[in-house]
Write an enzyme that holds these catalytic residues in place. Structure first.
Site, PDB file in Angstrom:
ATOM      1  N   ILE A  21       9.014 -12.423 -10.664  1.00  0.00           N
ATOM      2  CA  ILE A  21      10.484 -12.105 -10.465  1.00  0.00           C
ATOM      3  C   ILE A  21      10.895 -12.800  -9.036  1.00  0.00           C
ATOM      4  CG2 ILE A  21      12.250 -10.284  -9.867  1.00  0.00           C
ATOM      5  CD1 ILE A  21      10.472  -8.453 -11.458  1.00  0.00           C
ATOM      6  N   ASP A  67       1.389 -12.447   4.860  1.00  0.00           N
ATOM      7  CA  ASP A  67       1.443 -11.086   4.387  1.00  0.00           C
ATOM      8  C   ASP A  67       2.676 -10.185   5.264  1.00  0.00           C
ATOM      9  OD1 ASP A  67       1.100  -8.112   4.019  1.00  0.00           O
ATOM     10  OD2 ASP A  67      -1.119  -8.201   4.395  1.00  0.00           O
ATOM     11  N   ASN A  94      11.286  -8.997  -1.995  1.00  0.00           N
ATOM     12  CA  ASN A  94      10.669  -8.826  -3.406  1.00  0.00           C
ATOM     13  C   ASN A  94       9.022  -8.593  -3.443  1.00  0.00           C
ATOM     14  OD1 ASN A  94      10.917  -9.324  -6.354  1.00  0.00           O
ATOM     15  ND2 ASN A  94       9.219 -10.884  -5.423  1.00  0.00           N
ATOM     16  N   LYS A 127      15.093  -5.052   8.431  1.00  0.00           N
ATOM     17  CA  LYS A 127      15.429  -4.914  10.209  1.00  0.00           C
ATOM     18  C   LYS A 127      15.616  -6.072  10.660  1.00  0.00           C
ATOM     19  CE  LYS A 127      13.179  -3.847  14.429  1.00  0.00           C
ATOM     20  NZ  LYS A 127      12.069  -3.165  15.130  1.00  0.00           N
ATOM     21  N   TYR A 160       2.757   4.179  -5.983  1.00  0.00           N
ATOM     22  CA  TYR A 160       3.817   3.212  -6.218  1.00  0.00           C
ATOM     23  C   TYR A 160       5.314   3.701  -6.554  1.00  0.00           C
ATOM     24  CZ  TYR A 160       5.955  -0.782  -8.801  1.00  0.00           C
ATOM     25  OH  TYR A 160       6.651  -1.722  -9.306  1.00  0.00           O
ATOM     26  N   LYS A 164       8.403   2.984  -3.964  1.00  0.00           N
ATOM     27  CA  LYS A 164       9.849   2.500  -4.808  1.00  0.00           C
ATOM     28  C   LYS A 164      10.858   3.550  -4.684  1.00  0.00           C
ATOM     29  CE  LYS A 164       8.162  -1.452  -6.181  1.00  0.00           C
ATOM     30  NZ  LYS A 164       8.469  -2.601  -5.407  1.00  0.00           N
ATOM     31  N   VAL A 193       9.019  -5.755 -16.906  1.00  0.00           N
ATOM     32  CA  VAL A 193       9.494  -7.333 -16.909  1.00  0.00           C
ATOM     33  C   VAL A 193       8.109  -8.307 -16.993  1.00  0.00           C
ATOM     34  CG1 VAL A 193      10.683  -9.257 -15.456  1.00  0.00           C
ATOM     35  CG2 VAL A 193      11.620  -7.022 -15.560  1.00  0.00           C
ATOM     36  N   THR A 195       5.781 -10.105 -16.084  1.00  0.00           N
ATOM     37  CA  THR A 195       5.034 -10.725 -15.288  1.00  0.00           C
ATOM     38  C   THR A 195       3.530 -10.317 -15.294  1.00  0.00           C
ATOM     39  OG1 THR A 195       5.153  -9.059 -13.464  1.00  0.00           O
ATOM     40  CG2 THR A 195       7.163 -10.565 -13.861  1.00  0.00           C
TER      41      THR A 195
HETATM   42  P1  NAD Z   1       4.037 -10.422  -9.462  1.00  0.00           P
HETATM   43  O1  NAD Z   1       2.800  -9.967  -9.142  1.00  0.00           O
HETATM   44  O2  NAD Z   1       4.283 -11.343 -10.603  1.00  0.00           O
HETATM   45  O3  NAD Z   1       4.562 -11.038  -8.138  1.00  0.00           O
HETATM   46  C1  NAD Z   1       4.557 -10.392  -6.906  1.00  0.00           C
HETATM   47  C2  NAD Z   1       4.251 -11.554  -5.816  1.00  0.00           C
HETATM   48  O4  NAD Z   1       4.296 -10.831  -4.818  1.00  0.00           O
HETATM   49  C3  NAD Z   1       2.955 -11.986  -5.907  1.00  0.00           C
HETATM   50  O5  NAD Z   1       3.097 -13.545  -6.206  1.00  0.00           O
HETATM   51  C4  NAD Z   1       2.104 -11.698  -4.841  1.00  0.00           C
HETATM   52  O6  NAD Z   1       1.073 -12.674  -4.425  1.00  0.00           O
HETATM   53  C5  NAD Z   1       3.077 -11.266  -3.754  1.00  0.00           C
HETATM   54  N1  NAD Z   1       2.605 -10.454  -2.779  1.00  0.00           N
HETATM   55  C6  NAD Z   1       1.744  -9.179  -2.879  1.00  0.00           C
HETATM   56  N2  NAD Z   1       1.501  -8.621  -1.680  1.00  0.00           N
HETATM   57  C7  NAD Z   1       2.125  -9.545  -0.826  1.00  0.00           C
HETATM   58  C8  NAD Z   1       2.313  -9.523   0.454  1.00  0.00           C
HETATM   59  N3  NAD Z   1       1.754  -8.589   1.268  1.00  0.00           N
HETATM   60  N4  NAD Z   1       3.116 -10.379   1.397  1.00  0.00           N
HETATM   61  C9  NAD Z   1       3.666 -11.305   0.618  1.00  0.00           C
HETATM   62  N5  NAD Z   1       3.551 -11.560  -0.686  1.00  0.00           N
HETATM   63  C10 NAD Z   1       2.990 -10.424  -1.519  1.00  0.00           C
HETATM   64  O7  NAD Z   1       5.135  -9.317  -9.863  1.00  0.00           O
HETATM   65  P2  NAD Z   1       6.640  -9.065 -10.236  1.00  0.00           P
HETATM   66  O8  NAD Z   1       6.575  -8.358 -11.292  1.00  0.00           O
HETATM   67  O9  NAD Z   1       7.169 -10.404 -10.180  1.00  0.00           O
HETATM   68  O10 NAD Z   1       7.103  -8.222  -9.013  1.00  0.00           O
HETATM   69  C11 NAD Z   1       8.167  -8.399  -8.190  1.00  0.00           C
HETATM   70  C12 NAD Z   1       8.694  -7.036  -7.458  1.00  0.00           C
HETATM   71  O11 NAD Z   1       9.485  -6.367  -8.869  1.00  0.00           O
HETATM   72  C13 NAD Z   1       7.723  -6.094  -6.970  1.00  0.00           C
HETATM   73  O12 NAD Z   1       8.177  -5.427  -5.798  1.00  0.00           O
HETATM   74  C14 NAD Z   1       7.511  -5.212  -8.156  1.00  0.00           C
HETATM   75  O13 NAD Z   1       7.016  -4.019  -7.687  1.00  0.00           O
HETATM   76  C15 NAD Z   1       8.900  -5.149  -8.576  1.00  0.00           C
HETATM   77  N6  NAD Z   1       8.866  -4.746 -10.025  1.00  0.00           N
HETATM   78  C16 NAD Z   1       8.169  -5.204 -10.936  1.00  0.00           C
HETATM   79  C17 NAD Z   1       8.282  -4.698 -12.396  1.00  0.00           C
HETATM   80  C18 NAD Z   1       7.759  -5.519 -13.378  1.00  0.00           C
HETATM   81  O14 NAD Z   1       7.868  -4.883 -14.569  1.00  0.00           O
HETATM   82  N7  NAD Z   1       7.203  -6.856 -13.488  1.00  0.00           N
HETATM   83  C19 NAD Z   1       9.096  -3.550 -12.633  1.00  0.00           C
HETATM   84  C20 NAD Z   1       9.723  -2.947 -11.466  1.00  0.00           C
HETATM   85  C21 NAD Z   1       9.575  -3.451 -10.137  1.00  0.00           C
END
Ligand code: NAD
Length: 283
Positions: A21, A67, A94, A127, A160, A164, A193, A195
């Site tokens: 995302i 991080d 994100n 912040k 989790y 959220k 989604v 991913t």
């Molecule tokens: P993803 O795993 O494809 O991408 C998440 C990215 O965050 C990864 O590239 C990872 O390396 C990076 N990351 C993890 N920890 C980190 C840190 N400490 N510092 C910097 N980067 C870090 O997952 P996604 O599905 O693209 O998720 C994006 C956001 O959307 C997340 O917050 C996730 O919780 C939320 N989300 C996703 C879904 C879904 O179905 N995909 C549903 C609800 C919420």
């Protein structure tokens, strides 16, 4: 005039943008005319491809890995963005992780890790982005990643879900503080989604319920009957980041609605109309 020739609309910074995302949001905001800073963990070669794609769209791009659960990383990430690209106008917090666990096996280590990455990082991004935007004096947009699990607690996802829900609380709280500075604060709450995060669910559920149980369950309970694409969340973020969304703040927007994230047991105890009423209260 192509975007290659146009003045940037401003500067957007997206965390966790090497894939999924976050990547889709970075590319969409580049299409919208922003110069883009992208963050992800160190040693994510995918970030180079994202940078290259943004530059091919005619926008400036900066990689600022680290991080984001660490305070100094967030401070430096924002400083680098401003010193290299000139300002910070849109902050998208994100980055996120999921560690599913059965309720009775909930561990302090996994709870703390998810709190740090999913909630503390959002607090830090909100912040320090706000501090920069207030100093610039021309408003801004701050956007965070919540989840369907931040609207309703989900089985096997206690920690989790807590993180959220925390994002929703921080979004409302920050919006209350920042309205007077013309800074809006909103969050997106995706359902399933496509991913790598969905692979984590499927891998976890496979021994209990067979292959693709996570994806299949999400498809069954979604009112649109399918998994979403990252670009569909990026369209929503694009709108929340836009000038036109200036009257919208403190909101966490679901995409889409799920009607049966209540366990089957609970659903059998309600008539369907009652389930719908209950679900709409939880939105
Ligand atoms: P993803 O795993 O494809 O991408 C998440 C990215 O965050 C990864 O590239 C990872 O390396 C990076 N990351 C993890 N920890 C980190 C840190 N400490 N510092 C910097 N980067 C870090 O997952 P996604 O599905 O693209 O998720 C994006 C956001 O959307 C997340 O917050 C996730 O919780 C939320 N989300 C996703 C879904 C879904 O179905 N995909 C549903 C609800 C919420």
């Amino acid at each position: 005039m192509s975007s290659r020739q146009s003045e940037p609309k401003g500067v957007a910074l997206i965390t966790g943008a090497a894939q999924g995302i976050g990547r889709a949001i970075a590319l969409r905001l580049a299409d919208d005319g922003y110069d883009i800073a992208v963050n992800d963990l160190q040693d994510m070669p995918e970030l180079d491809e994202v940078i290259k794609t943004i530059e091919e769209k005619g926008r400036r791009a900066l990689a600022t890995p680290g991080d984001v659960s660490e305070e100094l990383v967030v401070i430096e990430m924002i400083q680098r963005t401003v010193s290299t690209l000139g300002s910070l106008d849109v902050m998208v917090a994100n980055a996120g992780i999921v560690i599913p666990e059965p309720f009775l096996e909930t561990s302090v280590a996994a709870f703390d890790k998810q709190m740090a990455v999913n909630a503390r990082s959002v607090m830090l991004c909100y912040k320090y982005a706000a501090e920069q935007m207030i100093a610039q004096g021309r408003g801004g947009r701050i956007i965070g990643a919540s989840s369907m699990a931040g609207k309703q607690g989900v089985d096997m996802l206690l920690a989790y879900s807590a993180t959220k829900f925390a994002v929703r609380g921080m979004t409302q709280s920050a919006a209350s503080s920042l309205g007077k500075h013309n800074i809006t604060v909103n969050a997106y709450a995706p359902g399933g989604v496509e991913t790598r995060i969905l692979n984590v669910f499927d891998d976890f559920l496979e021994p209990l319920a067979g292959p693709r149980a996570g994806r299949d369950g999400l498809i069954k309970s979604s009112v649109v009957g399918r998994i979403g694409e990252p670009e569909e969340i990026a369209h929503l973020v694009s709108y929340l980041a836009s000038k036109e969304a200036g009257f919208i703040t403190g909101q966490t927007v679901r995409a889409p609605l799920y009607v049966s994230t209540l366990s089957d047991l609970h659903i059998h105890r309600f008539r369907s109309t009652e389930v719908l009423i209950l679900t709409s209260v939880l939105i």
